[in-house]
Design an enzyme around this catalytic site. Structure first.
Site, PDB file in Angstrom:
ATOM      1  N   GLY A   9     -20.453  10.097  30.941  1.00 23.10           N
ATOM      2  CA  GLY A   9     -19.217   9.964  29.879  1.00 23.10           C
ATOM      3  C   GLY A   9     -19.585  10.094  28.694  1.00 23.10           C
ATOM      4  N   THR A  11     -19.081  13.012  27.211  1.00 23.72           N
ATOM      5  CA  THR A  11     -17.925  13.737  26.293  1.00 23.72           C
ATOM      6  C   THR A  11     -16.750  12.950  25.864  1.00 23.72           C
ATOM      7  OG1 THR A  11     -16.768  14.052  28.276  1.00 23.72           O
ATOM      8  CG2 THR A  11     -18.477  15.750  27.577  1.00 23.72           C
ATOM      9  N   GLN A  13     -15.028   8.922  24.011  1.00 21.10           N
ATOM     10  CA  GLN A  13     -15.335   8.043  22.913  1.00 21.10           C
ATOM     11  C   GLN A  13     -16.759   7.486  22.726  1.00 21.10           C
ATOM     12  OE1 GLN A  13     -12.367   5.144  20.786  1.00 21.10           O
ATOM     13  NE2 GLN A  13     -13.598   3.989  22.229  1.00 21.10           N
ATOM     14  N   ASP A  14     -16.864   6.705  23.746  1.00 18.92           N
ATOM     15  CA  ASP A  14     -18.120   5.819  23.450  1.00 18.92           C
ATOM     16  C   ASP A  14     -19.523   6.902  23.945  1.00 18.92           C
ATOM     17  OD1 ASP A  14     -16.412   3.653  23.243  1.00 18.92           O
ATOM     18  OD2 ASP A  14     -17.198   2.531  24.865  1.00 18.92           O
ATOM     19  N   ASP A  58     -20.547  15.049  38.498  1.00 17.43           N
ATOM     20  CA  ASP A  58     -19.559  14.141  38.693  1.00 17.43           C
ATOM     21  C   ASP A  58     -20.137  13.026  39.412  1.00 17.43           C
ATOM     22  OD1 ASP A  58     -16.157  15.101  38.814  1.00 17.43           O
ATOM     23  OD2 ASP A  58     -17.024  13.164  39.616  1.00 17.43           O
ATOM     24  N   ALA A  82     -15.733   7.133  33.608  1.00 14.66           N
ATOM     25  CA  ALA A  82     -14.883   6.262  34.468  1.00 14.66           C
ATOM     26  C   ALA A  82     -13.599   7.023  34.074  1.00 14.66           C
ATOM     27  CB  ALA A  82     -14.842   4.809  33.855  1.00 14.66           C
ATOM     28  N   THR A 127     -15.830  -4.544  31.366  1.00 11.66           N
ATOM     29  CA  THR A 127     -14.655  -4.462  30.622  1.00 11.66           C
ATOM     30  C   THR A 127     -13.975  -5.849  30.628  1.00 11.66           C
ATOM     31  OG1 THR A 127     -12.325  -3.777  30.529  1.00 11.66           O
ATOM     32  CG2 THR A 127     -13.457  -3.295  32.552  1.00 11.66           C
ATOM     33  N   GLU A 129     -11.101  -6.267  30.980  1.00 16.22           N
ATOM     34  CA  GLU A 129      -9.897  -6.060  32.034  1.00 16.22           C
ATOM     35  C   GLU A 129     -10.148  -6.776  32.959  1.00 16.22           C
ATOM     36  OE1 GLU A 129      -6.628  -4.563  31.844  1.00 16.22           O
ATOM     37  OE2 GLU A 129      -7.017  -4.267  29.849  1.00 16.22           O
ATOM     38  N   TYR A 151      -7.764  -0.582  38.022  1.00 18.80           N
ATOM     39  CA  TYR A 151      -8.840  -0.276  37.252  1.00 18.80           C
ATOM     40  C   TYR A 151      -9.988  -1.380  37.198  1.00 18.80           C
ATOM     41  CZ  TYR A 151     -10.994   0.236  32.649  1.00 18.80           C
ATOM     42  OH  TYR A 151     -12.194   0.457  31.691  1.00 18.80           O
ATOM     43  N   LYS A 155     -13.698  -1.895  38.363  1.00 20.66           N
ATOM     44  CA  LYS A 155     -14.896  -2.316  37.330  1.00 20.66           C
ATOM     45  C   LYS A 155     -15.418  -3.699  37.699  1.00 20.66           C
ATOM     46  CE  LYS A 155     -14.740   0.612  33.935  1.00 20.66           C
ATOM     47  NZ  LYS A 155     -16.408   1.242  33.393  1.00 20.66           N
ATOM     48  N   HIS A 181     -12.048  -1.373  22.274  1.00 26.46           N
ATOM     49  CA  HIS A 181     -12.734  -0.828  21.120  1.00 26.46           C
ATOM     50  C   HIS A 181     -12.032   0.769  20.785  1.00 26.46           C
ATOM     51  CE1 HIS A 181     -15.558  -0.480  24.495  1.00 26.46           C
ATOM     52  NE2 HIS A 181     -15.744   0.950  23.932  1.00 26.46           N
TER      53      HIS A 181
HETATM   54  P1  NAP Z   1     -13.095   7.589  27.329  1.00 27.61           P
HETATM   55  O1  NAP Z   1     -12.997   8.292  26.285  1.00 27.61           O
HETATM   56  O2  NAP Z   1     -11.984   7.961  28.282  1.00 27.61           O
HETATM   57  O3  NAP Z   1     -14.274   8.506  28.332  1.00 27.61           O
HETATM   58  C1  NAP Z   1     -14.343   8.669  29.690  1.00 27.61           C
HETATM   59  C2  NAP Z   1     -15.636   9.551  30.223  1.00 27.61           C
HETATM   60  O4  NAP Z   1     -15.671   9.357  31.397  1.00 27.61           O
HETATM   61  C3  NAP Z   1     -15.324  10.998  29.492  1.00 27.61           C
HETATM   62  O5  NAP Z   1     -16.520  11.608  29.354  1.00 27.61           O
HETATM   63  C4  NAP Z   1     -14.903  11.723  31.059  1.00 27.61           C
HETATM   64  O6  NAP Z   1     -15.105  12.894  31.176  1.00 27.61           O
HETATM   65  C5  NAP Z   1     -15.823  10.844  32.065  1.00 27.61           C
HETATM   66  N1  NAP Z   1     -15.404  11.099  33.416  1.00 27.61           N
HETATM   67  C6  NAP Z   1     -14.204  10.694  33.926  1.00 27.61           C
HETATM   68  N2  NAP Z   1     -14.316  10.768  35.243  1.00 27.61           N
HETATM   69  C7  NAP Z   1     -15.721  11.290  35.483  1.00 27.61           C
HETATM   70  C8  NAP Z   1     -16.136  11.667  36.654  1.00 27.61           C
HETATM   71  N3  NAP Z   1     -15.378  11.498  37.844  1.00 27.61           N
HETATM   72  N4  NAP Z   1     -17.506  11.904  36.910  1.00 27.61           N
HETATM   73  C9  NAP Z   1     -18.121  12.215  35.529  1.00 27.61           C
HETATM   74  N5  NAP Z   1     -17.631  11.903  34.219  1.00 27.61           N
HETATM   75  C10 NAP Z   1     -16.256  11.355  34.375  1.00 27.61           C
HETATM   76  O7  NAP Z   1     -13.794   6.305  27.689  1.00 27.61           O
HETATM   77  P2  NAP Z   1     -14.575   5.067  26.582  1.00 27.61           P
HETATM   78  O8  NAP Z   1     -13.437   4.709  25.608  1.00 27.61           O
HETATM   79  O9  NAP Z   1     -15.544   6.004  25.790  1.00 27.61           O
HETATM   80  O10 NAP Z   1     -15.003   4.164  27.531  1.00 27.61           O
HETATM   81  C11 NAP Z   1     -16.335   4.399  28.069  1.00 27.61           C
HETATM   82  C12 NAP Z   1     -16.676   3.414  28.926  1.00 27.61           C
HETATM   83  O11 NAP Z   1     -16.327   2.115  28.599  1.00 27.61           O
HETATM   84  C13 NAP Z   1     -15.816   3.713  30.274  1.00 27.61           C
HETATM   85  O12 NAP Z   1     -16.237   3.409  31.489  1.00 27.61           O
HETATM   86  C14 NAP Z   1     -14.541   2.652  29.899  1.00 27.61           C
HETATM   87  O13 NAP Z   1     -14.044   2.091  31.348  1.00 27.61           O
HETATM   88  C15 NAP Z   1     -15.612   1.372  29.410  1.00 27.61           C
HETATM   89  N6  NAP Z   1     -14.597   0.397  28.502  1.00 27.61           N
HETATM   90  C16 NAP Z   1     -14.058   0.960  27.590  1.00 27.61           C
HETATM   91  C17 NAP Z   1     -13.471  -0.102  26.686  1.00 27.61           C
HETATM   92  C18 NAP Z   1     -12.790   0.760  25.516  1.00 27.61           C
HETATM   93  O14 NAP Z   1     -11.628  -0.049  24.824  1.00 27.61           O
HETATM   94  N7  NAP Z   1     -12.728   1.921  24.895  1.00 27.61           N
HETATM   95  C19 NAP Z   1     -13.275  -1.022  26.985  1.00 27.61           C
HETATM   96  C20 NAP Z   1     -14.199  -1.741  27.929  1.00 27.61           C
HETATM   97  C21 NAP Z   1     -14.915  -1.001  28.889  1.00 27.61           C
HETATM   98  P3  NAP Z   1     -14.134  14.327  30.897  1.00 27.61           P
HETATM   99  O15 NAP Z   1     -14.517  14.501  29.151  1.00 27.61           O
HETATM  100  O16 NAP Z   1     -14.430  15.253  31.628  1.00 27.61           O
HETATM  101  O17 NAP Z   1     -12.827  13.575  30.930  1.00 27.61           O
HETATM  102  P1  GDP Z   2      -5.920  -1.160  27.802  1.00 27.54           P
HETATM  103  O1  GDP Z   2      -6.001  -2.798  27.328  1.00 27.54           O
HETATM  104  O2  GDP Z   2      -7.122  -0.631  28.258  1.00 27.54           O
HETATM  105  O3  GDP Z   2      -4.906  -1.174  28.922  1.00 27.54           O
HETATM  106  O4  GDP Z   2      -5.599  -0.256  26.668  1.00 27.54           O
HETATM  107  P2  GDP Z   2      -4.087   0.417  26.034  1.00 27.54           P
HETATM  108  O5  GDP Z   2      -4.307   0.770  24.813  1.00 27.54           O
HETATM  109  O6  GDP Z   2      -3.905   1.512  27.369  1.00 27.54           O
HETATM  110  O7  GDP Z   2      -3.015  -0.842  26.306  1.00 27.54           O
HETATM  111  C1  GDP Z   2      -3.154  -1.887  25.518  1.00 27.54           C
HETATM  112  C2  GDP Z   2      -1.848  -2.651  25.624  1.00 27.54           C
HETATM  113  O8  GDP Z   2      -0.822  -1.940  25.101  1.00 27.54           O
HETATM  114  C3  GDP Z   2      -1.322  -2.985  26.996  1.00 27.54           C
HETATM  115  O9  GDP Z   2      -1.149  -4.456  27.346  1.00 27.54           O
HETATM  116  C4  GDP Z   2      -0.257  -1.919  27.130  1.00 27.54           C
HETATM  117  O10 GDP Z   2       0.788  -2.549  28.209  1.00 27.54           O
HETATM  118  C5  GDP Z   2       0.375  -2.128  25.915  1.00 27.54           C
HETATM  119  N1  GDP Z   2       1.201  -1.131  25.656  1.00 27.54           N
HETATM  120  C6  GDP Z   2       2.514  -1.147  24.922  1.00 27.54           C
HETATM  121  N2  GDP Z   2       2.962   0.125  24.908  1.00 27.54           N
HETATM  122  C7  GDP Z   2       1.882   0.985  25.351  1.00 27.54           C
HETATM  123  C8  GDP Z   2       2.101   2.436  25.519  1.00 27.54           C
HETATM  124  O11 GDP Z   2       2.852   3.142  24.930  1.00 27.54           O
HETATM  125  N3  GDP Z   2       0.895   2.999  25.728  1.00 27.54           N
HETATM  126  C9  GDP Z   2      -0.223   2.320  26.226  1.00 27.54           C
HETATM  127  N4  GDP Z   2      -1.413   2.734  26.616  1.00 27.54           N
HETATM  128  N5  GDP Z   2      -0.208   0.977  26.145  1.00 27.54           N
HETATM  129  C10 GDP Z   2       1.061   0.306  25.734  1.00 27.54           C
END
Ligand code: NAP
Ligand code: GDP
Length: 343
Positions: A9, A11, A13-14, A58, A82, A127, A129, A151, A155, A181
């Site tokens: 992952g 590429t 955000q994290d 992958d 993911a 997460t 979630e 999802y 997880k 985040h």
């Molecule tokens: P993100 O920006 O959506 O990045 C997801 C990464 O996973 C991308 O690099 C994507 O590659 C890669 N990926 C997706 N499918 C793949 C596959 N089949 N094989 C290999 N790589 C794959 O997510 P993020 O926000 O940085 O989150 C990082 C991790 O923390 C995730 O596991 C997420 O579920 C978890 N998490 C995030 C949050 C949050 O709020 N951000 C909170 C809790 C947990 P491509 O660039 O090719 O698409």
């Molecule tokens: P999540 O917590 O990982 O599902 O992050 P999201 O940013 O996708 O969603 C956060 C909350 O915003 C969820 O409760 C969604 O139902 C709510 N939400 C309201 N409107 C929207 C929308 O247009 N897009 C997304 N992604 N979420 C929305």
């Protein structure tokens, strides 16, 4: 000795922030990429691409993962890849499970079966979630887990597997239970980024209506830079464990819209969802936010706020950014992005 890290992952955000952080700590950084990055300068890795080594594979392809892990032989694996969209996981539960759940199994199996990886540490991106619509507020490491989406369920499998490999195979495996985040690198489908991008476009003269789903959903939004630092701190502690990472403050989607509106000094006009059932037109200068029922999820998690006191006590982790800083960073970035596109 230079430490070697492998990030799935990278590429995203994290992954990109973590790569920057680990390079600063002196690591050699490798990452898994699904495809070549055609325009490096526009990718999240633009600041560090010359210093990271990408390997193409992958999480759904066990052979590619095994080959790469055997080549790289990392001291630390951060499993961040993911299918990260909750709403999409309702439409594509099978691929979500294959990547998020079985992908984690593939890595952990390789770590235990390959003798060269016996001392490799493992971080799992768990997460909030997984809590689903919990009766307990705030949620901590002790809160029961009852996810409400494919999802979250995938997880949870990966989370329990991480704990299982820690106790049954003695893998140094940590799970960070991270609450939402965000950052300027947040995916465009997530609600915060959708909002900051819409406002930035509006300020730049592109007068569109912002359509959202559940405005009353509440989240604990932190800054991704603080959260990748927490991942690394977990992996440096002498004992592997699980930690909630959160700010402890909660805001609704509606609050987030109001904060962005205040930043840009734009009056808002709300339409739908009990705010104003009448379809009236926004006054000149007002940005209209309309509730679109199609954006509601089959089941939504509506009340997340985390208790990160364990991480603060054991790891000495503290967030450096608050929600105002986050809103400012995202708005500044998205405004600049729109200006660049208009040039
Ligand atoms: P993100 O920006 O959506 O990045 C997801 C990464 O996973 C991308 O690099 C994507 O590659 C890669 N990926 C997706 N499918 C793949 C596959 N089949 N094989 C290999 N790589 C794959 O997510 P993020 O926000 O940085 O989150 C990082 C991790 O923390 C995730 O596991 C997420 O579920 C978890 N998490 C995030 C949050 C949050 O709020 N951000 C909170 C809790 C947990 P491509 O660039 O090719 O698409
Ligand atoms: P999540 O917590 O990982 O599902 O992050 P999201 O940013 O996708 O969603 C956060 C909350 O915003 C969820 O409760 C969604 O139902 C709510 N939400 C309201 N409107 C929207 C929308 O247009 N897009 C997304 N992604 N979420 C929305």
């Amino acid at each position: 000795m230079t430490k070697v890290a492998f990030i799935t992952g990278i590429t995203g955000q994290d992954g990109s922030y973590l790569a920057e952080w680990l390079l600063k700590q002196g690591y050699q950084v490798h990452g898994l990429a699904r495809r070549p990055i055609s325009d490096v300068m526009r990718s999240h890795l633009y600041q560090v691409h010359q210093h990271v080594q990408l390997h193409y594979g992958d999480l759904t392809d066990g052979v590619s993962l095994n080959t790469i892990l055997d080549q790289v032989r990392p001291h630390e694996v951060y499993n961040l890849a993911a299918q990260t969209h909750v709403a999409i996981s309702f439409q594509a539960p099978e691929v979500t499970t294959n990547i998020n759940a079985l992908g984690t199994l593939r890595i952990l199996q390789q770590i235990t079966h390959n003798p060269h990886l016996r001392d490799t540490k493992f971080y799992q991106a768990s997460t909030s979630e997984m809590f689903g619509n919990s009766m307990q507020t705030p949620q901590s490491e002790l809160t029961p887990l009852a996810p409400a989406s494919p999802y979250g369920i995938a997880k949870l499998y990966a989370h329990l597997l991480t704990q299982n490999f820690r106790s049954s195979h003695q893998v140094f495996a940590c799970a960070g239970i991270l609450f939402n985040h965000e950052s300027p690198r947040r995916g465009e489908l997530f609600v915060t980024r959708k909002i900051t991008q819409a406002f930035a476009r509006w300020v730049s003269g592109q007068h569109t209506i912002l359509e959202l789903g559940n405005l009353d959903s509440r989240r604990d939004w932190g800054h991704a830079k603080d959260y990748v630092r927490a991942m690394w701190m977990m992996m440096q502690h002498h004992t592997p464990d699980d930690y909630v990472i959160a700010t402890g403050t909660q805001h609704s989607v509606r609050d987030f819209c109001n904060m962005v509106a205040a930043y840009f000094n734009i009056p808002l006009h709300w339409q739908g969802s009990g705010v104003s059932e009448q379809a009236v037109h926004a006054q000149t200068g007002e940005l209209m936010i309309r509730v679109n029922p199609e954006l509601h999820r089959p089941l939504d998690v509506i009340n997340l706020v985390g208790d990160s006191s364990k991480a603060q006590r054991v790891l000495n982790w503290q967030p450096e950014y608050d929600l105002n800083d986050l809103v400012q960073h995202m708005c500044e970035h998205d405004l600049q992005l729109v200006k660049n596109l208009m040039q």
